[in-house]
Design an enzyme around this catalytic site. Structure first.
Site: not given
Length: 638
Positions: A282, A367, A395
């Site tokens: 990344k 979540e 969610r």
């Protein structure tokens, strides 16, 4: 900046005209173009830099858009956008009427499925592949999934079903060992062990198919020996057990090898889905991003030479106010625990984690699990604070209902990014949490008008030990001082009148209060003196305050930063179905429109939906049959 080869590429068909030897330079130029773009627009940088070679290789090998490419979480897709017809207007990224910061179907035929939330790509890709098979369409379906996405249950549901259906789906794992914050969970550990193991292979059939066409050193990298799986899962890797051909791990920045592997995947017919494990970095190729703790996951505009933000502010964000206040409270209350879903930095909880590591839980992009885990903690007498963005908390709605509300467990929900969120657009807007929480029995739902009130509400939530509660706060900065005459004390279900007026009353919930005060100052100059009241709570309602406003005013305007079905709906329900007295008061509601609000600056968004200061003035003026203010000729000066 001149881009010798990239300037000749507007679509993947142009890319395929180049020779393989040119792909390295194209990748370098695409990385530079991505950095240049985000330095001007802000946005998500680190993830895109990590998939530059992968992006080039996929579009070079596969016949997109006939072959379908699905990006799991759209913040990886800036390089993809640049080479799929959007290069000329990429400088409009995340701006009004410009290129969207995530993947959306309406923007390009190269975006077959909209992705802004994590872990959806495999399920969507499997649906697309199933449709292709029914239509006898042999086009390929490729899903690029980040390793952080593998902390979410939906990803496993998709992988499990894809393996069972034996569809020819291609799943590419972009393994950068990092989602936004440090990756967590058993899958992160598993992938690390997979990478560090000395040898691997149990895929005899696949080796026979492709090893003949690969250089021997690459074939050895892809398929080693069966000892690789020792100590992991009997019979092979987890992905094999789910029904995939597992290939890898390979270097996701070696463009030559990437192309060779993808060509073999493309040209061979498999009797089950393929899982290609690519290791990337990344922030690759931009040293400020590589050295940054979050790898420049999300950034404001920055100086390309230094990586330093060009936007300076001394104001704290609401998220930081939350994190600092919770940390301070936790010093004197050992029962306070904090839970987040891969958003430690985004929700301001890094300070809490640094001070109370054993009482901090980052569960990854999960979540649903976060909410039910919090419920379990609450049963043991702890005070769990679940800090999740409004859009992501959606969610976990089933868990909020069944595991928290029905059991009346005192879980505290710190709802970040409430309201409109500017350039992140409709997928990240916190438009619905007032509606979906205030409709539930046993819930306390509150919204501060400024940062000082947020701090006070956090403190109040610590004292609510017999029912679930939630407080919502917006993205960005705000005032840390109470407004003039604003009371300090907060009592559950009680609002207050900030300014006494006559005829018309404004009943506010949330951070639009400042705009209501600005509108009031202008209205005063035109002999309109509105009462301004702040509800503080969407639930329970302050019915005494509502009664007061109804009894003493001809007109009432409610304002909230949320969609229909929220605070104003509860106010109207009380007036029409519970309040015994019949009224002749005219009541209007200022809420979010029945549409998704496009990405632009926050100020532009609130102007667009008529919830800025000027729009509040106009709304008040429209109450009067003989308009007091000549709207056509007035200029707002507050």
């Amino acid at each position: 900046m001149d881009y010798e080869l990239l300037d000749k590429i507007n679509f993947p068909s142009d890319l395929r005209e180049f020779k393989k030897k040119d792909l390295r330079q194209i990748s370098e130029e695409l990385r530079a173009k991505t950095i240049e773009t985000v330095s001007k627009t802000g946005g998500h940088l680190g993830a895109g830099l990590g998939v530059v070679e992968l992006t080039v290789a996929i579009h070079y090998v596969f016949n997109t858009p006939h072959d379908k490419l699905i990006w799991d979480v759209g913040h990886q897709a800036y390089p993809h956008k640049i080479i799929t017809g959007r290069k000329k207007n990429i400088d409009t990224l995340r701006k009004k009427d410009g290129v969207y910061g995530f993947v959306r179907r309406s923007e390009s035929e190269y975006d077959p499925f909209g992705t802004a939330h994590s872990s959806t790509a495999v399920s969507a890709g499997l649906g697309i592949k199933a449709a292709k098979d029914i239509n006898k369409d042999n086009s390929k379906v490729i899903c690029v999934v980040g390793d952080g996405a593998l902390s979410a249950g939906l990803a496993y549901e998709g992988l499990n079903n894809a393996g069972a259906q034996k569809k020819g789906l291609i799943v590419i794992l972009n393994d950068n060992k990092m989602s936004i914050d440090k990756p967590v969970g058993a899958m992160s550990t598993y992938l690390t062990r997979l990478l560090s193991s000395k040898s691997y292979s149990s895929l005899r059939n696949i080796i026979k198919k492709i090893s003949k066409t690969l250089p021997s050193n690459l074939s050895d990298t892809l398929y080693r020996t069966e000892e690789y799986s020792k100590g992991l899962i009997s019979g092979g890797t987890l992905f094999e057990e789910l029904g995939f051909y597992y290939l890898g791990p390979i270097d996701g920045h070696n463009i030559d090898n990437m192309v060779s592997v993808l060509e073999n995947i493309r040209d061979n017919k498999f009797d089950k889905p393929v899982f290609l494990h690519c290791v990337t970095k990344k922030g690759k190729g931009y040293s400020p991003a590589e050295m940054s703790e979050d790898k420049f996951h999300g950034v404001e505009k920055f100086d390309i030479n230094t990586g330093n933000s060009v936007k300076k502010t001394n104001l704290k964000s609401y998220s930081n106010v939350f994190g600092e206040k919770l940390t301070k409270l936790a010093e004197n209350d050992e029962k306070i625990v904090a839970i987040t879903a891969a958003m430690m930095s985004g929700t301001g909880l890094k300070l809490f984690q640094q001070n109370f590591d054993k009482r901090f839980f980052d569960v990854g992009i999960a979540e649903q699990h976060a909410v039910t885990m919090a419920a379990g903690l609450a049963t043991e007498g702890f005070k769990p604070f679940v800090a999740i963005y409004s859009t992501f908390l959606q969610r976990a709605y089933d868990q909020i209902v069944h595991d928290v509300a029905i059991q009346k467990l005192p879980v505290r929900f710190a709802i970040d990014r409430a309201g409109l969120v500017g350039s992140d657009g409709p997928t990240h807007a916190g438009s619905f949490d007032i509606t979906y929480l205030a409709t539930l029995p046993n819930f306390v739902v509150m919204a501060p008008s400024n940062q000082k009130e947020l701090s006070n509400m956090i403190e109040l939530s610590c004292e609510i030990n017999d029912t679930p509660s939630a407080f919502r706060f917006p993205r960005g900065t705000g005032s840390d001082e109470l407004f003039s005459n604003q009371p300090t004390d907060i009592n559950i279900g009680k609002g207050y009148i900030l300014i006494e007026g006559n005829d018309v009353a404004i009943l506010n919930l949330g951070t639009r209060l400042e705009k209501c005060i600005e509108a009031s100052k202008f209205l005063n100059q035109n002999n309109i003196y509105p009462t301004i009241a702040d509800a503080r709570f969407a639930k329970p309602l302050d019915t005494q305050l509502i009664d007061n406003l109804l009894d003493n005013h001809k007109y009432i305007l409610t304002i909230e930063e949320g969609s229909i079905g929220g605070f104003s709906s509860h106010v109207l329900h009380y007036i029409h179905n519970i309040r015994s007295k019949k009224d002749n008061v005219v009541i209007k509601n200022l809420i979010f429109p029945d549409r998704f609000v496009e990405h632009m600056t926050p100020d532009e968004q609130y102007q667009d939906i008529k919830m800025d200061t000027e729009s509040i003035v106009i709304k008040i003026n429209n109450f009067y049959e003989n308009k007091i203010i000549d709207i056509k000729n007035f200029k707002l000066k507050v």
